[in-house]
Design a protein around this motif. Structure first.
Motif, mmCIF file in Angstrom:
data_model
loop_
_atom_site.group_PDB
_atom_site.id
_atom_site.type_symbol
_atom_site.label_atom_id
_atom_site.label_comp_id
_atom_site.label_asym_id
_atom_site.label_seq_id
_atom_site.Cartn_x
_atom_site.Cartn_y
_atom_site.Cartn_z
ATOM 1 N N VAL A 5 -6.470 -60.483 74.429
ATOM 2 C CA VAL A 5 -7.538 -61.316 73.894
ATOM 3 C C VAL A 5 -8.820 -60.496 73.868
ATOM 4 C CG1 VAL A 5 -8.930 -63.381 74.235
ATOM 5 C CG2 VAL A 5 -6.470 -63.456 74.632
ATOM 6 N N ASP A 6 -9.254 -59.993 75.019
ATOM 7 C CA ASP A 6 -10.446 -59.155 75.131
ATOM 8 C C ASP A 6 -10.037 -57.751 75.514
ATOM 9 O OD1 ASP A 6 -12.892 -60.687 74.685
ATOM 10 O OD2 ASP A 6 -12.249 -61.870 76.407
ATOM 11 N N PHE A 7 -10.450 -56.766 74.722
ATOM 12 C CA PHE A 7 -10.211 -55.362 75.045
ATOM 13 C C PHE A 7 -11.572 -54.723 75.250
ATOM 14 C CE2 PHE A 7 -9.390 -50.901 73.526
ATOM 15 C CZ PHE A 7 -8.763 -50.491 74.688
ATOM 16 N N ASP A 8 -11.919 -54.455 76.508
ATOM 17 C CA ASP A 8 -13.222 -53.896 76.850
ATOM 18 C C ASP A 8 -13.133 -52.380 76.868
ATOM 19 O OD1 ASP A 8 -15.695 -53.226 77.843
ATOM 20 O OD2 ASP A 8 -15.684 -54.773 79.383
ATOM 21 N N PHE A 9 -13.697 -51.760 75.837
ATOM 22 C CA PHE A 9 -13.684 -50.306 75.686
ATOM 23 C C PHE A 9 -15.112 -49.775 75.830
ATOM 24 C CE2 PHE A 9 -12.871 -46.310 73.288
ATOM 25 C CZ PHE A 9 -11.801 -45.864 74.036
ATOM 26 N N THR A 10 -15.839 -50.304 76.805
ATOM 27 C CA THR A 10 -17.211 -49.877 77.066
ATOM 28 C C THR A 10 -17.180 -48.891 78.227
ATOM 29 O OG1 THR A 10 -17.549 -51.839 78.429
ATOM 30 C CG2 THR A 10 -18.333 -51.951 76.161
ATOM 31 N N LEU A 11 -17.001 -47.634 77.906
ATOM 32 C CA LEU A 11 -16.894 -46.579 78.909
ATOM 33 C C LEU A 11 -18.240 -45.908 79.133
ATOM 34 C CD1 LEU A 11 -13.639 -44.965 77.466
ATOM 35 C CD2 LEU A 11 -13.819 -46.752 79.204
ATOM 36 N N ALA A 12 -18.400 -45.270 80.274
ATOM 37 C CA ALA A 12 -19.635 -44.544 80.577
ATOM 38 C C ALA A 12 -19.715 -43.226 79.811
ATOM 39 C CB ALA A 12 -19.721 -44.285 82.070
ATOM 40 N N ALA A 13 -18.556 -42.665 79.437
ATOM 41 C CA ALA A 13 -18.501 -41.394 78.706
ATOM 42 C C ALA A 13 -17.303 -41.433 77.769
ATOM 43 C CB ALA A 13 -18.356 -40.232 79.686
ATOM 44 N N PRO A 14 -17.357 -40.670 76.668
ATOM 45 C CA PRO A 14 -16.217 -40.656 75.743
ATOM 46 C C PRO A 14 -14.946 -40.147 76.420
ATOM 47 C CG PRO A 14 -18.119 -39.545 74.781
ATOM 48 C CD PRO A 14 -18.443 -39.804 76.225
ATOM 49 N N PRO A 15 -13.794 -40.660 76.024
ATOM 50 C CA PRO A 15 -12.528 -40.156 76.562
ATOM 51 C C PRO A 15 -12.351 -38.689 76.189
ATOM 52 C CG PRO A 15 -12.186 -42.146 75.263
ATOM 53 C CD PRO A 15 -13.597 -41.736 75.081
ATOM 54 N N SER A 16 -11.695 -37.932 77.046
ATOM 55 C CA SER A 16 -11.520 -36.499 76.795
ATOM 56 C C SER A 16 -10.387 -36.203 75.820
ATOM 57 C CB SER A 16 -11.268 -35.756 78.107
ATOM 58 O OG SER A 16 -10.100 -36.261 78.733
ATOM 59 N N GLY A 17 -9.497 -37.143 75.595
ATOM 60 C CA GLY A 17 -8.373 -36.922 74.693
ATOM 61 C C GLY A 17 -8.346 -37.944 73.580
ATOM 62 N N THR A 18 -7.233 -37.985 72.868
ATOM 63 C CA THR A 18 -7.039 -38.924 71.779
ATOM 64 C C THR A 18 -6.760 -40.317 72.332
ATOM 65 O OG1 THR A 18 -6.150 -37.206 70.350
ATOM 66 C CG2 THR A 18 -5.599 -39.470 69.766
ATOM 67 N N VAL A 19 -7.402 -41.313 71.761
ATOM 68 C CA VAL A 19 -7.161 -42.709 72.136
ATOM 69 C C VAL A 19 -6.086 -43.256 71.203
ATOM 70 C CG1 VAL A 19 -8.173 -45.018 72.221
ATOM 71 C CG2 VAL A 19 -9.486 -43.047 73.019
ATOM 72 N N ASP A 20 -5.008 -43.783 71.761
ATOM 73 C CA ASP A 20 -3.885 -44.293 70.976
ATOM 74 C C ASP A 20 -3.888 -45.819 70.997
ATOM 75 O OD1 ASP A 20 -1.520 -44.924 69.709
ATOM 76 O OD2 ASP A 20 -0.294 -43.573 70.917
ATOM 77 N N SER A 35 -18.445 -44.811 74.235
ATOM 78 C CA SER A 35 -16.994 -44.960 74.332
ATOM 79 C C SER A 35 -16.236 -44.308 73.183
ATOM 80 C CB SER A 35 -16.620 -46.443 74.352
ATOM 81 O OG SER A 35 -17.205 -47.083 75.446
ATOM 82 N N ARG A 36 -16.911 -43.921 72.152
ATOM 83 C CA ARG A 36 -16.222 -43.480 70.934
ATOM 84 C C ARG A 36 -15.644 -42.079 71.084
ATOM 85 N NH1 ARG A 36 -20.952 -46.462 67.990
ATOM 86 N NH2 ARG A 36 -20.118 -48.553 68.266
ATOM 87 N N PRO A 37 -14.321 -41.978 70.965
ATOM 88 C CA PRO A 37 -13.644 -40.685 71.138
ATOM 89 C C PRO A 37 -13.776 -39.817 69.895
ATOM 90 C CG PRO A 37 -12.051 -42.346 70.524
ATOM 91 C CD PRO A 37 -13.376 -43.052 70.680
ATOM 92 N N GLU A 38 -13.459 -38.524 70.063
ATOM 93 C CA GLU A 38 -13.449 -37.617 68.915
ATOM 94 C C GLU A 38 -12.273 -37.909 68.001
ATOM 95 O OE1 GLU A 38 -14.038 -33.477 69.598
ATOM 96 O OE2 GLU A 38 -15.444 -33.850 71.230
ATOM 97 N N SER A 39 -11.172 -38.382 68.560
ATOM 98 C CA SER A 39 -10.017 -38.714 67.722
ATOM 99 C C SER A 39 -9.324 -39.955 68.274
ATOM 100 C CB SER A 39 -9.032 -37.544 67.659
ATOM 101 O OG SER A 39 -8.469 -37.309 68.927
ATOM 102 N N ALA A 40 -8.708 -40.689 67.349
ATOM 103 C CA ALA A 40 -7.988 -41.906 67.732
ATOM 104 C C ALA A 40 -6.832 -42.133 66.781
ATOM 105 C CB ALA A 40 -8.927 -43.106 67.706
#
Length: 79
Positions: A5-20, A35-40
């Motif tokens: 229902v709720d997906f909280d993707f509010t991270l303090a820093a961007p993920p280091s890898g690809t978000v799947d 929160s926005r990664p370089e690739s997804a």
């Protein structure tokens, strides 16, 4: 397939890898600029609405232009 229902993707820093998020379905995606990664991987990702804001801020519903999918090179998602 992942469903939430709720997906909280509010991270303090961007993920280091690809978000799947392939095949995931969420009613509400919460994200922020950090929160926005370089690739997804977003093939088949479906969301109801996107709420964007910084951690601790009141979140506002916004259009897809501010979503994680729109800030990733080649990112798209189904709505």
């Amino acid at each position: 397939m992942t469903q939430a229902v709720d997906f909280d993707f509010t991270l303090a820093a961007p993920p280091s890898g690809t978000v799947d998020l392939q095949g995931a379905q969420v009613s509400y995606l919460h994200d922020n600029k950090r929160s926005r990664p370089e690739s997804a991987e977003l093939d088949g990702f479906v969301h109801g609405s996107i709420k964007s804001g910084e951690v601790g801020d009141g979140r506002e519903a916004v259009r897809r232009r501010n979503s994680v999918a729109q800030h990733v090179p080649g990112g798209t998602c189904s709505t």
